[in-house]
Design a protein around this motif. Structure first.
Motif, PDB file in Angstrom:
ATOM      1  N   SER A  15     -22.134 -28.201  50.524  1.00  0.00           N
ATOM      2  CA  SER A  15     -22.841 -27.040  51.058  1.00  0.00           C
ATOM      3  C   SER A  15     -22.434 -25.744  50.366  1.00  0.00           C
ATOM      4  O   SER A  15     -21.324 -25.622  49.838  1.00  0.00           O
ATOM      5  N   SER A  16     -23.344 -24.777  50.398  1.00  0.00           N
ATOM      6  CA  SER A  16     -23.067 -23.486  49.765  1.00  0.00           C
ATOM      7  C   SER A  16     -21.921 -22.770  50.478  1.00  0.00           C
ATOM      8  O   SER A  16     -21.130 -22.067  49.852  1.00  0.00           O
ATOM      9  N   LYS A  17     -21.818 -22.969  51.786  1.00  0.00           N
ATOM     10  CA  LYS A  17     -20.739 -22.316  52.525  1.00  0.00           C
ATOM     11  C   LYS A  17     -19.385 -22.888  52.121  1.00  0.00           C
ATOM     12  O   LYS A  17     -18.418 -22.144  51.934  1.00  0.00           O
ATOM     13  N   THR A  18     -19.294 -24.218  51.976  1.00  0.00           N
ATOM     14  CA  THR A  18     -18.033 -24.837  51.565  1.00  0.00           C
ATOM     15  C   THR A  18     -17.659 -24.384  50.158  1.00  0.00           C
ATOM     16  O   THR A  18     -16.487 -24.114  49.875  1.00  0.00           O
ATOM     17  N   LYS A 162     -33.127 -32.973  53.402  1.00  0.00           N
ATOM     18  CA  LYS A 162     -32.831 -33.958  52.353  1.00  0.00           C
ATOM     19  C   LYS A 162     -31.337 -34.210  52.163  1.00  0.00           C
ATOM     20  O   LYS A 162     -30.917 -34.677  51.102  1.00  0.00           O
ATOM     21  N   SER A 163     -30.526 -33.871  53.162  1.00  0.00           N
ATOM     22  CA  SER A 163     -29.111 -34.220  53.115  1.00  0.00           C
ATOM     23  C   SER A 163     -28.832 -35.147  54.297  1.00  0.00           C
ATOM     24  O   SER A 163     -29.641 -35.267  55.212  1.00  0.00           O
ATOM     25  N   LYS A 164     -27.682 -35.797  54.275  1.00  0.00           N
ATOM     26  CA  LYS A 164     -27.378 -36.713  55.381  1.00  0.00           C
ATOM     27  C   LYS A 164     -27.109 -35.954  56.681  1.00  0.00           C
ATOM     28  O   LYS A 164     -27.122 -36.537  57.764  1.00  0.00           O
ATOM     29  N   GLU A 165     -26.871 -34.639  56.567  1.00  0.00           N
ATOM     30  CA  GLU A 165     -26.662 -33.809  57.761  1.00  0.00           C
ATOM     31  C   GLU A 165     -27.968 -33.251  58.328  1.00  0.00           C
ATOM     32  O   GLU A 165     -27.971 -32.475  59.275  1.00  0.00           O
ATOM     33  N   SER A 286     -22.407 -34.030  65.741  1.00  0.00           N
ATOM     34  CA  SER A 286     -22.459 -35.489  65.714  1.00  0.00           C
ATOM     35  C   SER A 286     -22.387 -36.034  67.137  1.00  0.00           C
ATOM     36  O   SER A 286     -21.654 -35.515  67.981  1.00  0.00           O
ATOM     37  N   ILE A 287     -23.142 -37.094  67.395  1.00  0.00           N
ATOM     38  CA  ILE A 287     -23.042 -37.774  68.699  1.00  0.00           C
ATOM     39  C   ILE A 287     -22.463 -39.172  68.506  1.00  0.00           C
ATOM     40  O   ILE A 287     -22.626 -40.052  69.349  1.00  0.00           O
ATOM     41  N   GLY A 288     -21.775 -39.341  67.349  1.00  0.00           N
ATOM     42  CA  GLY A 288     -21.066 -40.586  67.096  1.00  0.00           C
ATOM     43  C   GLY A 288     -21.992 -41.781  66.938  1.00  0.00           C
ATOM     44  O   GLY A 288     -23.130 -41.655  66.488  1.00  0.00           O
ATOM     45  N   VAL A 289     -21.513 -42.928  67.368  1.00  0.00           N
ATOM     46  CA  VAL A 289     -22.265 -44.173  67.196  1.00  0.00           C
ATOM     47  C   VAL A 289     -23.576 -44.145  67.972  1.00  0.00           C
ATOM     48  O   VAL A 289     -24.535 -44.836  67.613  1.00  0.00           O
ATOM     49  N   GLU A 290     -23.640 -43.322  69.023  1.00  0.00           N
ATOM     50  CA  GLU A 290     -24.877 -43.236  69.806  1.00  0.00           C
ATOM     51  C   GLU A 290     -26.044 -42.743  68.966  1.00  0.00           C
ATOM     52  O   GLU A 290     -27.204 -43.046  69.260  1.00  0.00           O
TER      53      GLU A 290
END
Length: 370
Positions: A15-18, A162-165, A286-290
């Motif tokens: 990310s641009s922020k990172t 288009k990112s995994k996030e 994230s809501i984890g495995v759910e």
């Protein structure tokens, strides 16, 4: 020009922020080492330097454990991308235990309204979007015009496309109107806004058609710097002069410059009793495995979001406007139902008249059967 070691470090970040944060933190480490270039960090690197730097951040600069952790993360990424191996678990022991030096709160409704009233047309839209959607400020520079879709009197916004996030969220009618006002201004200046154009662009001179037609996206440091400037100008935050001790990275105000908007949105959604999973999904948590099993359609997500619109609306005038619109809708529905009732009453009256006529005919048939 960036050095090869820095390019390996920088281009491997997502990310641009990172990229912005890690570059700043690595630069601080370089300055502490009294080096002239990033490449010098690879000349005989030793574990003790990293440990001493962490101790310096804690004892002399008085940075929080969270800030020290970020600094170590930036240094670790740099060295790992340049094939330098260190015992990172052992070094991390010197971060120290977590401590809380500041009151950590979100902005109040009144504070955000102050910012909105002091901001120009673009930053009014940005602030209202951050406060009503809960998105991270790092997402702002990469938002495209094609990422927003009108739903009733709000926008659906695709974040980190288009990112995994990637996820989507919504904004309030108030933020929707502010964004439209900003986009209308750009259109009036001669820009033909296309889906691939940035939703928020760099400032431009309307008298320079070439620049008007070729928008450049905002840089993250510009966004953060502008919001920080607004905070100081409105008296919400104080200006603290940077010194050798009081340097960048040290929290000096009780509300985080941009993260305070995210906390405001999440808190408002919590007060409105939004479904927990949907609330997390709307704010990119994230809501984890759910997350692999839960599937909500857009209507369900939007319906849940609308529960918080009143609490997420900043200006009381806009909140009252919404209440008036809701009352008008209810009045219209009542009038519609009233018409239906009157219509049914008329049908009932006609039916009773027909039944009465039928009874009279039956009586006549009884008297004169043939």
């Amino acid at each position: 020009m960036a050095t090869t070691s820095f390019q390996l470090f920088y281009n491997s970040l997502k990310s641009s922020k990172t990229k912005y944060e890690y570059s700043r933190l690595l630069e601080d480490f370089k300055v502490w080492k009294q080096y002239n270039s990033i490449d010098q960090l690879l000349v005989n690197p030793v574990k003790q330097d990293l440990i001493e730097y962490l101790m310096y951040l804690k004892d002399e600069r008085h940075l929080s454990s969270s800030s020290r952790s970020k600094s170590l993360a930036a240094m670790r990424h740099f060295y790992e991308m340049n094939d330098v191996v260190f015992p990172w678990i052992q070094i991390a022991k010197f971060i120290g235990e977590s401590e809380k030096e500041h009151v950590d709160r979100n902005y109040t409704n009144e504070e955000i309204l102050k910012l909105v009233n002091a901001a120009d047309i673009k930053y009014k839209a940005i602030i209202l979007l951050l406060a009503s959607s809960g998105m991270r400020v790092g997402a702002i520079p990469d938002l495209l015009y094609g990422n927003i879709t009108k739903i009733k009197n709000t926008f659906k916004i695709i974040v980190y496309q288009k990112s995994k996030e990637e996820y989507y969220t919504f904004c309030t009618p108030e933020a929707h109107d502010a964004i439209n006002e900003y986009l209308d201004y750009r259109s009036r200046c001669g820009e033909k806004i296309k889906p691939e154009f940035p939703l928020f662009r760099e400032d431009f001179d309307p008298d320079q058609p070439d620049k008007v037609r070729r928008p450049k996206k905002l840089a993250l440091p510009t966004v953060i710097g502008k919001i920080r400037s607004l905070l100081i100008r409105t008296g919400i935050s104080e200006h603290h002069r940077l010194t050798e001790i009081n340097r960048r990275g040290k929290r000096r105000n009780e509300v985080q410059t941009c993260h305070g908007f995210r906390k405001y949105a999440v808190s408002a959604m919590g007060k409105a009793r939004l479904n927990l999973e949907i609330r997390k999904m709307l704010t990119g948590h994230s809501i984890g495995v759910e997350g692999a099993y839960l599937r909500y359609d857009i209507e369900e997500m939007f319906e849940e979001y609308t529960k918080a619109i009143d609490l997420l609306t900043i200006d009381e005038a806009n909140r009252l406007k919404k209440k008036v619109a809701d009352l008008e809708k209810e009045t219209s529905e009542i009038q519609r139902l009233s018409k239906q009732v009157k219509s049914l009453q008329q049908y009932q009256k006609k039916a009773e008249e027909i039944m009465s006529g039928a009874k009279e005919l039956l009586e006549v048939f009884k008297i004169f059967p043939h």
